[in-house]
Design a protein around this motif. Sequence first.
Motif, PDB file in Angstrom:
ATOM      1  N   CYS A   1       0.850  -1.184   0.000  1.00  0.00           N
ATOM      2  CA  CYS A   1       0.000   0.000   0.000  1.00  0.00           C
ATOM      3  C   CYS A   1       0.881   1.228   0.000  1.00  0.00           C
TER       4      CYS A   1
ATOM      5  N   ALA B   1      -2.318   6.876   7.077  1.00  0.00           N
ATOM      6  CA  ALA B   1      -3.715   7.177   6.775  1.00  0.00           C
ATOM      7  C   ALA B   1      -4.563   5.910   6.719  1.00  0.00           C
TER       8      ALA B   1
ATOM      9  N   LEU C   1      -3.429   3.409   1.572  1.00  0.00           N
ATOM     10  CA  LEU C   1      -4.058   3.825   0.322  1.00  0.00           C
ATOM     11  C   LEU C   1      -3.407   3.069  -0.824  1.00  0.00           C
ATOM     12  N   SER C   2      -3.970   3.204  -2.009  1.00  0.00           N
ATOM     13  CA  SER C   2      -3.440   2.496  -3.169  1.00  0.00           C
ATOM     14  C   SER C   2      -1.997   2.908  -3.451  1.00  0.00           C
TER      15      SER C   2
ATOM     16  N   ARG D   1      -7.427   1.411  -2.319  1.00  0.00           N
ATOM     17  CA  ARG D   1      -8.289   2.308  -1.542  1.00  0.00           C
ATOM     18  C   ARG D   1      -8.022   3.725  -2.042  1.00  0.00           C
ATOM     19  N   PRO D   2      -8.994   4.378  -2.640  1.00  0.00           N
ATOM     20  CA  PRO D   2      -8.724   5.636  -3.338  1.00  0.00           C
ATOM     21  C   PRO D   2      -8.529   6.835  -2.431  1.00  0.00           C
ATOM     22  N   ARG D   3      -8.938   6.713  -1.176  1.00  0.00           N
ATOM     23  CA  ARG D   3      -8.821   7.824  -0.228  1.00  0.00           C
ATOM     24  C   ARG D   3      -8.971   7.286   1.178  1.00  0.00           C
ATOM     25  N   SER D   4      -8.618   8.124   2.159  1.00  0.00           N
ATOM     26  CA  SER D   4      -8.883   7.766   3.548  1.00  0.00           C
ATOM     27  C   SER D   4     -10.357   8.047   3.852  1.00  0.00           C
ATOM     28  N   GLY D   5     -10.787   7.634   5.034  1.00  0.00           N
ATOM     29  CA  GLY D   5     -12.179   7.874   5.403  1.00  0.00           C
ATOM     30  C   GLY D   5     -13.037   6.634   5.212  1.00  0.00           C
TER      31      GLY D   5
ATOM     32  N   TYR E   1     -18.250   4.931  -1.730  1.00  0.00           N
ATOM     33  CA  TYR E   1     -17.503   5.601  -2.777  1.00  0.00           C
ATOM     34  C   TYR E   1     -18.395   6.220  -3.841  1.00  0.00           C
TER      35      TYR E   1
ATOM     36  N   GLU F   1     -14.824   7.577  -7.748  1.00  0.00           N
ATOM     37  CA  GLU F   1     -13.936   6.754  -6.932  1.00  0.00           C
ATOM     38  C   GLU F   1     -14.065   5.282  -7.313  1.00  0.00           C
TER      39      GLU F   1
END
Length: 250
Positions: free
Chosen positions: A29, A34, A37-38, A60-64, A68, A72
């Motif tokens: 990753c 975070a 992420l990708s 995973r395109p973003r945190s949180g 999607y 995303e």
Amino acid sequence: MPKVLEVCADSVESAVTAARSGATRIELCSALAAGGLSPDEDMYRMVRERVDIPVRVLLRPRSGDFLYSDAEYELLRRQVRRFAALGADGVVIGILREDGTLDAARMAGLIELAGGCGVTLHRAFDVCRDPLEALETARALGVDTILTSGQQAACTQGAALLRQLVQAARGKPQILIGAGVNAAVIRRLQPQTGADAFHLSAKHTVESGMRFRREGVPMGQPGLSEFAIVRCDGAAVRAARAALDALCPA
């Protein structure tokens, strides 16, 4: 299924250290701070050139959260297609619906693009509404691994659910225990849960080689030192492997 000691690595150096220290698989990753992420394609290629154990790629395109947008999801589709074509041993994915259920339709779309490589459902599972329902959905989709802490911040707090999941899954999918894993945790949780797969990052901090240091100019989140580099600790991986081998002989 065979026992697994998976190490999550967000650098080439950490992946190499993990492989040399007894990991049986890498989860590759970026941005571990975070939550992962990708990674990019070049990092993946460099890792594959340097390690000879299976590599699964976290996408995973973003945190949180794991709800999607269309953009995303399209990005995830492209990433699954790309890394499958590059020969990744597996992809690590997870999408939820707004009601907390696993988004089976979108997951199925990603799994089809994966083209038969391994599929891990990541810790989106740990924030789903009903873990046993999600387990059955994942099984029906063809997911071969679920990474989980037992829906707790640390896996030691989720031992009761982890045992229930291992018993319900019966190896399909394999329950991969993560979040706070080390050698001591393996020795504690393996007898309690019956699990034969554990996931850890084995992080430790390496001091920067910079001699000149301009302090107080953060490049990211304030409070995080720019001169403390996080890498995989080979000694921690070796200890974890020894603990797993003692409890789950080949």
